[in-house]
Design an enzyme around this catalytic site. Sequence first.
Site, PDB file in Angstrom:
ATOM      1  NE  ARG A  80     -27.935  49.804  23.269  1.00 23.03           N
ATOM      2  CZ  ARG A  80     -27.484  49.407  24.449  1.00 23.03           C
ATOM      3  NH1 ARG A  80     -26.405  48.650  24.557  1.00 23.03           N
ATOM      4  NH2 ARG A  80     -28.091  49.745  25.566  1.00 23.03           N
ATOM      5  N   GLY A  81     -26.471  53.102  23.907  1.00 19.13           N
ATOM      6  CA  GLY A  81     -26.041  53.248  25.298  1.00 19.13           C
ATOM      7  C   GLY A  81     -25.289  54.566  25.409  1.00 19.13           C
ATOM      8  CB  ALA A  82     -25.770  57.461  27.648  1.00 16.78           C
ATOM      9  CD  GLN A 135     -32.652  48.536  23.638  1.00 14.46           C
ATOM     10  OE1 GLN A 135     -33.729  48.003  23.871  1.00 14.46           O
ATOM     11  NE2 GLN A 135     -32.570  49.756  23.132  1.00 14.46           N
ATOM     12  CG  ASP A 157     -29.778  57.318  27.556  1.00 17.92           C
ATOM     13  OD1 ASP A 157     -30.170  56.294  28.144  1.00 17.92           O
ATOM     14  OD2 ASP A 157     -29.186  57.307  26.472  1.00 17.92           O
TER      15      ASP A 157
HETATM   16  O1  MRU Z   1     -31.775  53.275  23.138  1.00 18.47           O
HETATM   17  P1  MRU Z   1     -30.538  52.816  23.837  1.00 18.47           P
HETATM   18  O2  MRU Z   1     -30.296  51.353  23.718  1.00 18.47           O
HETATM   19  O3  MRU Z   1     -29.341  53.661  23.473  1.00 18.47           O
HETATM   20  O4  MRU Z   1     -30.839  53.111  25.379  1.00 18.47           O
HETATM   21  C1  MRU Z   1     -29.842  52.828  26.309  1.00 18.47           C
HETATM   22  C2  MRU Z   1     -30.285  53.024  27.715  1.00 18.47           C
HETATM   23  O5  MRU Z   1     -31.390  53.444  27.980  1.00 18.47           O
HETATM   24  C3  MRU Z   1     -29.280  52.739  28.784  1.00 18.47           C
HETATM   25  O6  MRU Z   1     -29.916  52.334  29.963  1.00 18.47           O
HETATM   26  C4  MRU Z   1     -28.486  54.020  29.082  1.00 18.47           C
HETATM   27  O7  MRU Z   1     -27.968  54.574  27.915  1.00 18.47           O
HETATM   28  C5  MRU Z   1     -27.410  53.774  30.027  1.00 18.47           C
HETATM   29  S1  MRU Z   1     -26.084  52.890  29.270  1.00 18.47           S
HETATM   30  C6  MRU Z   1     -24.836  52.690  30.370  1.00 18.47           C
END
Ligand code: MRU
Length: 353
Positions: A56-58, A203, A244
Amino acid sequence: METKALDIRADADHAIVWRNDRLYLLDQRLLPGEEHYLELHAADDTAVAIHDMVVRGAPAIGITAAYGVVLAARRCYAQSPSGWRDLMAHDYSLLARSRPTAVNLFWALDRMKRVADGLSAGDPEQRLLREAGAIHQEDVAANRTMGDLGAGLIKGSTSVITHCNAGALATGGYGTALGVVRTAYAAGKIAMVYADETRPWLQGSRLTAWELARDGIPVTLLTDGAAASRMAQGGIDWVIVGSDRIAANGDVANKIGTYNLAVAAHYHGVRVMVVAPTSTVDMSLASGAEIPIEIRAPSEVLQCGGRQVGAGGVDAWNPVFDVTPAELVYAIVTERGVVRSPDRENMARMMAG
Ligand code: MRU
């Protein structure tokens, strides 16, 4: 999906590994208790892993999808050396449907598809693998650059608040918001990182705390609701988060609760720094109102650690991202430069540069 023990130390910089013609993902659902890699063989596995939050994480979602395209090309070419490109349409669409908000996913798929479409006869796998590897390595390099730029904004020794996990686990390595924290900490500018625990997937408490503690960076957990009270006590100069998707006017989509944090920061005179590569910027959307916000299952809110905690028969609304208006953001840090007081004009100028 199989669980594998890889002969590398499980760490945040190796959350996405291409090894022996396979894709391995550190299963982030199990952290910090267990460090296991899943071995992925195909695009459909990869789409499921993204949807189910193994990764996960963009930026990490985009990189994983790029490797998923390599797996797709292998299967499609084996099935039809002349018709593989047409067969790939199904896999692109599976990957594109895995999660809707992180634009890095669509950016990476478009980039991989452009390369695939430009290939002449022959096995496409090695060329596509080089492109996926380039996406991965470019992300790490962007994080290092953003680390320097963002740390440059921080004066003196201060404490900061972060939300969700925008670290090495969420990227190709090093991290966006946590990349700035790492660089600033090394320069003696960070006294303490307060990490919101980040309901419902935690997270912050599971992943951000794991990463920072392993690096020896002081970290203290907060419930999401405690952040404003911590700001009121003083000593916090910055909220530092990732994103994201960032719209053309500088509105920022990030993990649910970021908006609350930005409103509280505004009230307390705390600056908000958003750290994201340009692969997170979506200039096709005029404002944050157009950003698709993922709504996930109510069970994620009603349960905790697999145990029911919500009252029986009650529903839950579970949007997993929110939009922070650009006017609440002091600076957006990208690898192309820092946009202060983001708006349509200076976002366009940064993207053009
Ligand atoms: O639902 P997730 O864990 O994928 O959400 C991730 C986030 O909101 C992060 O802050 C975002 O993707 C930036 S990651 C460098």
